[in-house]
Design a protein around this motif. Structure first.
Motif, mmCIF file in Angstrom:
data_model
loop_
_atom_site.group_PDB
_atom_site.id
_atom_site.type_symbol
_atom_site.label_atom_id
_atom_site.label_comp_id
_atom_site.label_asym_id
_atom_site.label_seq_id
_atom_site.Cartn_x
_atom_site.Cartn_y
_atom_site.Cartn_z
ATOM 1 N N THR A 32 14.438 -3.962 -3.702
ATOM 2 C CA THR A 32 15.349 -4.824 -2.998
ATOM 3 C C THR A 32 14.942 -5.140 -1.535
ATOM 4 O O THR A 32 13.793 -4.630 -1.298
ATOM 5 C CB THR A 32 16.736 -4.144 -2.869
ATOM 6 N N GLU A 33 15.382 -5.964 -0.963
ATOM 7 C CA GLU A 33 15.094 -6.139 0.368
ATOM 8 C C GLU A 33 15.058 -5.125 1.422
ATOM 9 O O GLU A 33 14.411 -4.898 2.202
ATOM 10 C CB GLU A 33 15.922 -7.480 1.039
ATOM 11 N N ASN B 11 0.893 -1.038 -0.010
ATOM 12 C CA ASN B 11 -0.041 0.061 -0.121
ATOM 13 C C ASN B 11 0.714 1.295 0.003
ATOM 14 O O ASN B 11 0.422 2.234 -0.762
ATOM 15 C CB ASN B 11 -0.976 0.030 1.446
ATOM 16 N N VAL B 12 1.920 1.204 0.906
ATOM 17 C CA VAL B 12 2.865 2.402 1.037
ATOM 18 C C VAL B 12 3.436 2.586 -0.554
ATOM 19 O O VAL B 12 3.423 3.773 -1.084
ATOM 20 C CB VAL B 12 4.002 2.277 2.096
ATOM 21 N N PHE B 13 3.899 1.466 -1.254
ATOM 22 C CA PHE B 13 4.538 1.625 -2.321
ATOM 23 C C PHE B 13 3.536 2.082 -3.428
ATOM 24 O O PHE B 13 3.762 3.008 -4.212
ATOM 25 C CB PHE B 13 5.202 0.372 -3.197
ATOM 26 N N TYR B 14 2.435 1.698 -3.399
ATOM 27 C CA TYR B 14 1.310 2.106 -4.419
ATOM 28 C C TYR B 14 1.059 3.687 -4.158
ATOM 29 O O TYR B 14 1.120 4.326 -4.902
ATOM 30 C CB TYR B 14 -0.159 1.561 -4.080
ATOM 31 N N GLN B 15 1.053 4.196 -2.887
ATOM 32 C CA GLN B 15 0.808 5.484 -2.455
ATOM 33 C C GLN B 15 1.680 6.367 -2.950
ATOM 34 O O GLN B 15 1.589 7.399 -3.479
ATOM 35 C CB GLN B 15 0.502 5.749 -1.030
ATOM 36 N N VAL C 220 12.447 -0.741 4.106
ATOM 37 C CA VAL C 220 11.991 0.745 4.381
ATOM 38 C C VAL C 220 10.733 0.872 4.381
ATOM 39 O O VAL C 220 9.968 1.668 4.967
ATOM 40 C CB VAL C 220 12.852 1.549 3.649
ATOM 41 N N LEU C 221 9.915 0.264 3.256
ATOM 42 C CA LEU C 221 8.756 0.442 3.015
ATOM 43 C C LEU C 221 7.868 -0.335 4.043
ATOM 44 O O LEU C 221 6.665 0.551 4.544
ATOM 45 C CB LEU C 221 8.260 -0.530 1.586
ATOM 46 N N GLN C 222 8.306 -1.409 4.566
ATOM 47 C CA GLN C 222 7.474 -2.059 5.696
ATOM 48 C C GLN C 222 7.480 -1.084 6.941
ATOM 49 O O GLN C 222 6.468 -0.769 7.780
ATOM 50 C CB GLN C 222 7.908 -3.283 6.015
ATOM 51 N N GLU C 223 8.550 -0.516 7.297
ATOM 52 C CA GLU C 223 9.089 0.533 8.367
ATOM 53 C C GLU C 223 7.894 1.784 8.115
ATOM 54 O O GLU C 223 7.114 2.096 9.308
ATOM 55 C CB GLU C 223 10.279 0.811 8.454
#
Length: 130
Positions: free
Chosen positions: A76-77, A33-37, A82-85
């Motif tokens: 990358t991982e 969701n963060v990546f999409y936004q 960072v996206l998960q954080e």
């Protein structure tokens, strides 16, 4: 008899507790969701090009998921961490103001309708919104 069925239906309609259908204004954010936004405009443009369909159609939504997945493949991982954080932070504190504004504009009709239904259900007040 028809009268007993009507009486039974009347009691059934009035004896059950009303289910609380309040809108929830919180969201559990994910890395996707963060990546999409963060990449929303790029994803929307690529989806429109790939699908050839206008936004909001079923074909467009099918391509939207594929396009998001294709753009997430090279992440990358470390970037995913960072996206998960960021997702965890947004879940706790909320997303940035510009994203909140965009989501509020998108949901305004449902929020107003829900408010009207709750106002009528619990207070007996009918409202009209221009």
């Amino acid at each position: 008899s028809p009268l007993s069925q009507k009486v039974r239906k009347w009691f059934d309609n009035r004896s059950r507790k009303a289910l609380a259908r309040f809108m929830h204004f919180t969201c559990k954010w994910s890395a996707r969701n963060v990546f999409y936004q963060e990449n929303r405009d790029k994803i929307m443009n690529l989806t429109k090009q790939n699908s050839g369909a206008p936004p909001g159609t079923p074909v467009y939504f099918g391509y939207l998921q594929r396009t998001t997945t294709e753009l997430m493949v090279p992440v990358t991982e470390d970037e995913m961490a960072v996206l998960q954080e960021t997702a965890n932070e947004w879940s706790l504190r909320g997303p940035p103001r510009e994203i909140q504004c965009r989501l509020a504009l998108k949901m305004r009709g449902r929020v107003i309708r829900d408010f009207q239904e709750q106002l009528y259900r619990y207070c007996g007040i009918r409202t009209f919104v221009l």
